[in-house]
Design a protein around this motif. Structure first.
Motif, PDB file in Angstrom:
ATOM      1  N   TYR A 137      98.303  81.353  98.118  1.00  0.00           N
ATOM      2  CA  TYR A 137      98.157  80.415  99.229  1.00  0.00           C
ATOM      3  C   TYR A 137      99.114  80.785 100.352  1.00  0.00           C
ATOM      4  O   TYR A 137     100.193  81.320 100.126  1.00  0.00           O
ATOM      5  CB  TYR A 137      98.487  78.984  98.776  1.00  0.00           C
ATOM      6  CG  TYR A 137      97.589  78.448  97.689  1.00  0.00           C
ATOM      7  CD1 TYR A 137      96.529  77.602  97.988  1.00  0.00           C
ATOM      8  CD2 TYR A 137      97.822  78.772  96.351  1.00  0.00           C
ATOM      9  CE1 TYR A 137      95.712  77.096  96.989  1.00  0.00           C
ATOM     10  CE2 TYR A 137      97.005  78.282  95.347  1.00  0.00           C
ATOM     11  CZ  TYR A 137      95.954  77.441  95.668  1.00  0.00           C
ATOM     12  OH  TYR A 137      95.146  76.948  94.676  1.00  0.00           O
ATOM     13  N   GLY A 138      98.717  80.461 101.580  1.00  0.00           N
ATOM     14  CA  GLY A 138      99.598  80.530 102.736  1.00  0.00           C
ATOM     15  C   GLY A 138      99.629  79.155 103.380  1.00  0.00           C
ATOM     16  O   GLY A 138      98.600  78.663 103.845  1.00  0.00           O
ATOM     17  N   ASP A 139     100.806  78.503 103.371  1.00  0.00           N
ATOM     18  CA  ASP A 139     100.910  77.120 103.849  1.00  0.00           C
ATOM     19  C   ASP A 139      99.870  76.225 103.183  1.00  0.00           C
ATOM     20  O   ASP A 139      99.156  75.451 103.832  1.00  0.00           O
ATOM     21  CB  ASP A 139     100.761  77.051 105.368  1.00  0.00           C
ATOM     22  CG  ASP A 139     102.040  77.454 106.095  1.00  0.00           C
ATOM     23  OD1 ASP A 139     103.055  77.716 105.414  1.00  0.00           O
ATOM     24  OD2 ASP A 139     102.023  77.506 107.331  1.00  0.00           O
ATOM     25  N   ASP A 140      99.728  76.376 101.853  1.00  0.00           N
ATOM     26  CA  ASP A 140      98.857  75.537 101.015  1.00  0.00           C
ATOM     27  C   ASP A 140      97.367  75.794 101.197  1.00  0.00           C
ATOM     28  O   ASP A 140      96.548  75.090 100.598  1.00  0.00           O
ATOM     29  CB  ASP A 140      99.147  74.044 101.233  1.00  0.00           C
ATOM     30  CG  ASP A 140     100.567  73.663 100.849  1.00  0.00           C
ATOM     31  OD1 ASP A 140     101.074  74.238  99.857  1.00  0.00           O
ATOM     32  OD2 ASP A 140     101.181  72.831 101.536  1.00  0.00           O
ATOM     33  N   ALA A 141      96.972  76.787 101.991  1.00  0.00           N
ATOM     34  CA  ALA A 141      95.560  77.143 102.126  1.00  0.00           C
ATOM     35  C   ALA A 141      95.295  78.384 101.279  1.00  0.00           C
ATOM     36  O   ALA A 141      96.014  79.376 101.399  1.00  0.00           O
ATOM     37  CB  ALA A 141      95.205  77.417 103.582  1.00  0.00           C
ATOM     38  N   PRO A 142      94.283  78.362 100.406  1.00  0.00           N
ATOM     39  CA  PRO A 142      94.009  79.539  99.567  1.00  0.00           C
ATOM     40  C   PRO A 142      93.601  80.737 100.409  1.00  0.00           C
ATOM     41  O   PRO A 142      92.767  80.621 101.313  1.00  0.00           O
ATOM     42  CB  PRO A 142      92.874  79.070  98.648  1.00  0.00           C
ATOM     43  CG  PRO A 142      92.250  77.910  99.349  1.00  0.00           C
ATOM     44  CD  PRO A 142      93.327  77.263 100.154  1.00  0.00           C
ATOM     45  N   ILE A 143      94.204  81.899 100.126  1.00  0.00           N
ATOM     46  CA  ILE A 143      93.937  83.126 100.865  1.00  0.00           C
ATOM     47  C   ILE A 143      93.104  84.097 100.035  1.00  0.00           C
ATOM     48  O   ILE A 143      92.118  84.645 100.503  1.00  0.00           O
ATOM     49  CB  ILE A 143      95.250  83.824 101.277  1.00  0.00           C
ATOM     50  CG1 ILE A 143      96.140  82.873 102.085  1.00  0.00           C
ATOM     51  CG2 ILE A 143      94.954  85.105 102.048  1.00  0.00           C
ATOM     52  CD1 ILE A 143      95.532  82.399 103.378  1.00  0.00           C
ATOM     53  N   ASN A 144      93.528  84.301  98.794  1.00  0.00           N
ATOM     54  CA  ASN A 144      92.762  85.191  97.921  1.00  0.00           C
ATOM     55  C   ASN A 144      92.981  84.823  96.456  1.00  0.00           C
ATOM     56  O   ASN A 144      93.909  84.080  96.119  1.00  0.00           O
ATOM     57  CB  ASN A 144      93.112  86.669  98.174  1.00  0.00           C
ATOM     58  CG  ASN A 144      94.468  87.072  97.634  1.00  0.00           C
ATOM     59  OD1 ASN A 144      94.882  86.655  96.567  1.00  0.00           O
ATOM     60  ND2 ASN A 144      95.183  87.912  98.365  1.00  0.00           N
ATOM     61  N   VAL A 145      92.114  85.349  95.623  1.00  0.00           N
ATOM     62  CA  VAL A 145      92.298  85.257  94.171  1.00  0.00           C
ATOM     63  C   VAL A 145      92.286  86.683  93.645  1.00  0.00           C
ATOM     64  O   VAL A 145      91.391  87.466  93.967  1.00  0.00           O
ATOM     65  CB  VAL A 145      91.219  84.376  93.509  1.00  0.00           C
ATOM     66  CG1 VAL A 145      89.819  84.848  93.836  1.00  0.00           C
ATOM     67  CG2 VAL A 145      91.430  84.326  91.994  1.00  0.00           C
ATOM     68  N   THR A 146      93.325  87.028  92.881  1.00  0.00           N
ATOM     69  CA  THR A 146      93.507  88.404  92.426  1.00  0.00           C
ATOM     70  C   THR A 146      93.633  88.472  90.917  1.00  0.00           C
ATOM     71  O   THR A 146      94.392  87.712  90.315  1.00  0.00           O
ATOM     72  CB  THR A 146      94.764  89.033  93.053  1.00  0.00           C
ATOM     73  OG1 THR A 146      94.620  89.052  94.480  1.00  0.00           O
ATOM     74  CG2 THR A 146      94.961  90.461  92.579  1.00  0.00           C
ATOM     75  N   LYS A 147      92.857  89.382  90.317  1.00  0.00           N
ATOM     76  CA  LYS A 147      93.013  89.719  88.903  1.00  0.00           C
ATOM     77  C   LYS A 147      93.738  91.050  88.825  1.00  0.00           C
ATOM     78  O   LYS A 147      93.339  92.023  89.471  1.00  0.00           O
ATOM     79  CB  LYS A 147      91.640  89.864  88.226  1.00  0.00           C
ATOM     80  CG  LYS A 147      91.035  88.579  87.722  1.00  0.00           C
ATOM     81  CD  LYS A 147      89.786  88.903  86.914  1.00  0.00           C
ATOM     82  CE  LYS A 147      89.179  87.646  86.331  1.00  0.00           C
ATOM     83  NZ  LYS A 147      87.990  87.968  85.502  1.00  0.00           N
ATOM     84  N   SER A 148      94.797  91.083  88.026  1.00  0.00           N
ATOM     85  CA  SER A 148      95.605  92.288  87.895  1.00  0.00           C
ATOM     86  C   SER A 148      95.726  92.670  86.424  1.00  0.00           C
ATOM     87  O   SER A 148      95.958  91.808  85.568  1.00  0.00           O
ATOM     88  CB  SER A 148      96.998  92.032  88.493  1.00  0.00           C
ATOM     89  OG  SER A 148      97.873  93.086  88.190  1.00  0.00           O
ATOM     90  N   PHE A 149      95.547  93.962  86.146  1.00  0.00           N
ATOM     91  CA  PHE A 149      95.708  94.487  84.785  1.00  0.00           C
ATOM     92  C   PHE A 149      96.741  95.600  84.853  1.00  0.00           C
ATOM     93  O   PHE A 149      96.490  96.652  85.453  1.00  0.00           O
ATOM     94  CB  PHE A 149      94.379  95.035  84.257  1.00  0.00           C
ATOM     95  CG  PHE A 149      93.247  94.037  84.283  1.00  0.00           C
ATOM     96  CD1 PHE A 149      92.973  93.244  83.179  1.00  0.00           C
ATOM     97  CD2 PHE A 149      92.472  93.881  85.422  1.00  0.00           C
ATOM     98  CE1 PHE A 149      91.937  92.320  83.205  1.00  0.00           C
ATOM     99  CE2 PHE A 149      91.437  92.962  85.459  1.00  0.00           C
ATOM    100  CZ  PHE A 149      91.164  92.174  84.344  1.00  0.00           C
ATOM    101  N   THR A 150      97.923  95.366  84.267  1.00  0.00           N
ATOM    102  CA  THR A 150      99.031  96.310  84.370  1.00  0.00           C
ATOM    103  C   THR A 150      99.320  96.913  83.008  1.00  0.00           C
ATOM    104  O   THR A 150      99.396  96.199  82.006  1.00  0.00           O
ATOM    105  CB  THR A 150     100.301  95.602  84.896  1.00  0.00           C
ATOM    106  OG1 THR A 150      99.958  94.800  86.026  1.00  0.00           O
ATOM    107  CG2 THR A 150     101.331  96.615  85.330  1.00  0.00           C
ATOM    108  N   SER A 151      99.472  98.226  82.976  1.00  0.00           N
ATOM    109  CA  SER A 151      99.688  98.943  81.724  1.00  0.00           C
ATOM    110  C   SER A 151     100.980  98.457  81.047  1.00  0.00           C
ATOM    111  O   SER A 151     102.080  98.676  81.554  1.00  0.00           O
ATOM    112  CB  SER A 151      99.767 100.442  82.011  1.00  0.00           C
ATOM    113  OG  SER A 151      99.879 101.162  80.813  1.00  0.00           O
TER     114      SER A 151
END
Length: 246
Positions: A137-151
């Protein structure tokens, strides 16, 4: 001999479009403020409801206004600028715009990835990843949704941090001694799914941008694939630029 043509009449809605644009440019209407209601605009300009709605739709399509169901029509806040060349975290980009970043965790844990993700990270069949899905979020507004897979084999202990407070890249670099080097990313424009609509607070079918790719890091002097990610961005909150050098 050419005949002189009369200039076509200016559509009624265009006058209202230009009036509201002027109000926004001169900051009489500021980012985040609601514009007058349809009823007020109809009364003030002696226009039909159809004409007023046409003008508003034009300004929404131009990215100057945003409709929020049940609340009204607002002047669009400044979009977050993010470079397609420079590798920065989303948190950094939001801070650079003077906004306050925050995060909501959807999923967090250590798992064995599906085959295609394991291959992207050059993992063996039984090797694990740290899986993290968050809404940013930026100032409580959703900006993106990210899925991350880290080794996980390179970053044991990564799960001990609070990712509602911490940036993943900051943890990797400052706590786990992983130097982020570069990434290979693709970008695609799609329409928002039902899940996108729920997480990003947008209508189903709204345009979004999907980035996916592999991030490479330096481990013990060797470059290796560290992370595979999929990030889904609201188009009305972000814009991306490419810096080219001759």
């Amino acid at each position: 001999m050419n005949r002189l043509r009369n200039n076509p009449p200016i559509p009624l809605y265009y006058t209202l479009v230009e009036y509201i644009k002027k109000q926004i440019i001169e900051e009489e209407l500021k980012p985040g403020e609601t514009i007058p209601s349809e009823r007020e605009l109809i009364s003030t300009f002696s226009l039909s409801r159809t004409t007023v709605r046409k003008a508003i739709d034009v300004l929404v399509n131009d990215g100057l206004l945003i409709k929020v169901q049940g609340k009204g029509t607002f002047v669009q806040n400044k979009k977050i600028n993010d470079g397609l060349i420079k590798l920065t975290s989303c948190t950094e980009s939001i801070k650079n715009m003077g906004l306050e970043p925050s995060r909501r965790i959807i999923k967090c844990g250590i798992n064995i990835p599906i085959k295609c993700i394991g291959e992207k990270l050059q993992l063996k069949e039984d090797e694990k990843v740290f899986e993290l899905e968050r809404v940013l979020y930026g100032d409580d507004a959703p900006i993106n949704v990210t899925k991350s897979f880290t080794s996980y084999k390179y970053i044991k202990g990564v799960e001990e941090y609070n990712y509602e407070k911490e940036s993943l890249y900051n943890v990797l670099e400052t706590k786990l001694n992983i130097k982020i080097i570069h990434s290979v990313r693709t970008i695609e424009a799609v329409l928002a799914s039902e899940k996108d609509s729920e997480l990003l607070n947008i209508n189903i079918g709204s345009p979004i941008l999907i980035f996916n790719g592999v991030v490479y890091g330096e481990v013990s002097g060797k470059e290796v694939p560290i992370e595979y990610f999929v990030a889904r961005y609201r188009c009305d909150k972000t814009k991306f630029y490419i810096e080219q050098v001759r």
